[in-house]
Design a protein around this motif. Sequence first.
Motif: not given
Length: 208
Positions: A163-173, A43-53
């Motif tokens: 590399y350094l990066a930022q999450r823009v989407g996806g779902n770690p589950a 289970q994951m929350p629907s989003s985090l920091n304004g970005i959806k999973f």
Amino acid sequence: MLVYHPLPDEHGKPVLLKSPSKATPLACWNQVDAVATVTPGGQMPSSLNGIKFDDWHDVPTSHEAWNNVEGQCCFEEPAFCPPQGKMPAAGVVVEEADGRFWLVAPSNGFGGYLATFPKGRIEGKVSRQASAIREAYEEAGLKVRITGFLADSDRTQSYTRYYLAQRVGGNPALMGWESQAVHLVPRLALRFFLTHTKDQPLLKAIIG
């Protein structure tokens, strides 16, 4: 009870998880000073920091498509010079907007890693940045955007550009079979997860 990864390995065989990881309560995802962990299909929350999973629906399926993947960054990179006998590889250090970092727990502690950053050998003629983006997806289920260069690391069998990066989407589950958990870890707790000697230079580059 035997626990298997929901996805088979690259040969189509089931992956038995000998010491399965444990997920944290959902509330941990929204606590910036807490470690949050998800296991395959968890289970994951629907989003985090304004970005959806959400699942990445148009994942590239060929070397050519990966070379054109969104999220690559145009900047002047240092020369990349793998030592003789070492395979070129690429990895990615993904920092969440709340200052935590995304780590993967390799299935069955592969390579002696409790946790590490997504990384993998460069296949075909795929660019280093595209390879790093692919590893973030395959090992952590994340869609990321490269933001810069962190460090080059001499691994056991490879020489890896991180590399350094930022999450823009996806779902770690939806992590691939190579990972039995994905962690979101506060900066000050990274040293408790990055215990492998090969990750110590990266840890130093991040926290000084």
